[in-house]
Scaffold this motif. Structure first.
Motif, short mmCIF file in Angstrom:
data_model
loop_
_atom_site.label_atom_id
_atom_site.label_comp_id
_atom_site.label_asym_id
_atom_site.label_seq_id
_atom_site.Cartn_x
_atom_site.Cartn_y
_atom_site.Cartn_z
N ASP A 278 47.69 68.17 63.64
CA ASP A 278 48.35 68.21 64.81
C ASP A 278 48.29 69.74 65.39
N ILE A 279 47.68 70.47 64.57
CA ILE A 279 47.36 71.95 64.63
C ILE A 279 46.60 72.22 66.01
N VAL A 280 46.99 73.02 67.09
CA VAL A 280 46.12 73.34 68.11
C VAL A 280 46.29 74.90 67.98
N ASP A 281 45.15 75.39 68.56
CA ASP A 281 44.80 77.07 68.79
C ASP A 281 43.88 77.35 69.69
N LYS A 282 43.66 78.51 70.18
CA LYS A 282 42.52 78.84 70.60
C LYS A 282 41.58 79.20 69.76
N GLN A 283 40.22 78.78 70.00
CA GLN A 283 39.24 79.22 69.07
C GLN A 283 37.83 79.36 69.87
N ASN A 284 37.39 80.86 69.79
CA ASN A 284 36.19 80.98 70.58
C ASN A 284 36.10 80.55 72.02
N GLY A 285 37.33 81.02 72.71
CA GLY A 285 37.64 80.75 74.18
C GLY A 285 38.03 79.64 74.68
N TYR A 286 38.22 78.23 73.50
CA TYR A 286 38.50 77.23 73.83
C TYR A 286 39.68 76.77 73.13
N PRO A 287 40.55 75.75 74.06
CA PRO A 287 41.77 75.14 73.31
C PRO A 287 41.39 74.24 72.27
N ALA A 288 41.71 74.36 71.21
CA ALA A 288 41.10 73.56 70.26
C ALA A 288 42.12 72.93 69.27
N GLN A 289 41.75 71.80 68.36
CA GLN A 289 42.34 71.38 67.53
C GLN A 289 41.77 71.28 66.21
N LYS A 290 42.59 71.24 65.16
CA LYS A 290 42.21 71.47 63.83
C LYS A 290 41.83 70.11 63.05
N ALA A 291 40.60 70.05 62.45
CA ALA A 291 40.49 68.77 61.42
C ALA A 291 39.74 69.10 60.21
N VAL A 292 40.13 68.60 59.23
CA VAL A 292 39.63 68.81 58.04
C VAL A 292 38.74 67.52 57.21
N ALA A 293 37.98 68.01 56.34
CA ALA A 293 37.00 66.83 55.85
C ALA A 293 36.23 67.36 54.52
N GLU A 294 36.12 66.67 53.47
CA GLU A 294 35.51 66.98 52.24
C GLU A 294 34.10 66.47 52.45
N PHE A 295 32.90 67.03 52.51
CA PHE A 295 31.66 66.66 52.50
C PHE A 295 30.60 67.58 51.56
N GLY A 296 30.01 67.05 50.79
CA GLY A 296 28.80 67.74 50.18
C GLY A 296 29.49 68.81 49.20
N GLY A 297 30.46 68.23 48.31
CA GLY A 297 30.95 69.34 47.50
C GLY A 297 32.09 70.29 48.18
N ARG A 298 32.32 70.42 49.30
CA ARG A 298 32.93 71.45 50.22
C ARG A 298 33.85 70.96 50.97
N VAL A 299 35.26 71.47 51.11
CA VAL A 299 36.12 70.93 52.06
C VAL A 299 36.10 72.07 53.34
#
Length: 312
Positions: free
Chosen positions: A138-159
């Motif tokens: 539910d975390i939102v913030d402005k990133q690189n000039g855009y209103p953005a929402q945070k998402a997390v995933a584990e893939f290929g041995g990295r988070v």
């Protein structure tokens, strides 16, 4: 009549937009060495979207491949012309190196991802079999000039932490990442080795598109390393046999052996079992050339040994 005009303009705009490529440019930071303390390296990567398909490729690889392909039709005219074209390329051989010695295509509606490389002059690819499972917060913030929402995933041995924006309703992003309800405008891993920041969006007419060869070898993610090594081994044996025949002829003619070609000169692309991608390999293999072409004996600065983007 009004409906016909409206329908015409809809079809016209659709045709125009389909003929154009929307390019999302990412400033990409890579830590080339996870063991020793070194500075991050910067390289631009592109996400080219055309219709329902996308292409992820580094700027440096795209420049090399597009230049090399532009010379191929001329080089086929005759051997002398080929040598002339290659001599022109010789002056430009010091291309900027790339951390991404491959390209990735996606079918956006089906969320299908394909990974392509070169092995001994032959294209080899596989379809990614691990869908990225995002935890959208539910975390939102402005990133690189855009209103953005945070998402997390584990893939290929990295988070991986991604920030996506609903302002660009495109379910895509850099590398193999997609599946969010908006374009990824920022992406980084938990170890701080890779970071992608969207810096601009442009429209490109007649953008370069990587060729998908009809004779490309299809593999799987699990078997990719072995299949690639087998292609390189076979090619090395063929070159060694050819060199042996040439050398034998020289012995008969003048009593001296010419030395021949090195059959073990093709390196593996740096893949470990299970689909680890190092973006490295023999510089000559990255160009879409036919096998046994004289261009394969020219050295081009192109790839970098690096900290793999996928650890498993």
């Amino acid at each position: 009549m009004k409906q016909k005009i409206t329908a015409f303009f809809v079809l016209f705009l659709t045709a125009v937009s389909y003929g154009q490529t929307t390019r999302y440019v990412y400033e990409t930071l890579v830590n080339p060495d996870s063991i020793n303390l070194v500075s991050m390296k910067s390289e631009r990567t592109f996400l080219d979207v055309k219709g329902e398909r996308s292409l992820f490729i580094s700027e440096n690889k795209l420049k090399r491949d597009s230049l090399f392909i532009s010379l191929r039709p001329e080089a086929k005219e005759n051997d002398k012309k080929e040598e002339k074209d290659l001599s022109k390329l010789e002056g430009k051989k010091n291309f900027e190196p790339t951390f991404f010695e491959y390209f990735i295509t996606k079918s956006i509606p089906e969320q299908k991802v394909y990974y392509y490389e070169k092995a001994a002059g032959k294209q080899i690819y596989y379809q990614e079999d691990r869908p990225v499972k995002w935890n959208v917060t539910d975390i939102v913030d402005k990133q690189n000039g855009y209103p953005a929402q945070k998402a997390v995933a584990e893939f290929g041995g990295r988070v991986w932490t991604a920030w996506f924006t609903n302002e660009i309703p495109l379910s895509d992003g850099p590398y193999k990442f997609s599946g969010l309800p908006g374009l990824i405008v920022k992406l980084e891993d938990d170890k701080g080795d890779y970071k992608f920041d969207l810096v601009k969006k442009i429209t490109v007419k007649n953008a370069f598109e990587e060729q998908l060869n009809s004779d490309a070898k299809q593999s799987t993610r699990v078997n990719f390393h072995g299949d690639k090594a087998a292609l390189e081994l076979e090619f090395g044996k063929n070159r060694k046999a050819l060199a042996g025949n040439t050398g034998s002829g020289n012995i008969n003619a003048g009593g001296r052996h010419s030395g021949g070609m090195n059959g073990g000169g093709m390196r593996s692309g740096g893949h470990g079992g299970g689909g680890m991608h190092r973006g490295m390999g023999n510089e000559n293999q990255s160009f879409p050339m036919q096998q046994n072409s004289s261009a394969e004996n020219h050295s081009f600065t192109g790839s970098i040994d690096q900290n793999p983007i996928e650890l498993k």
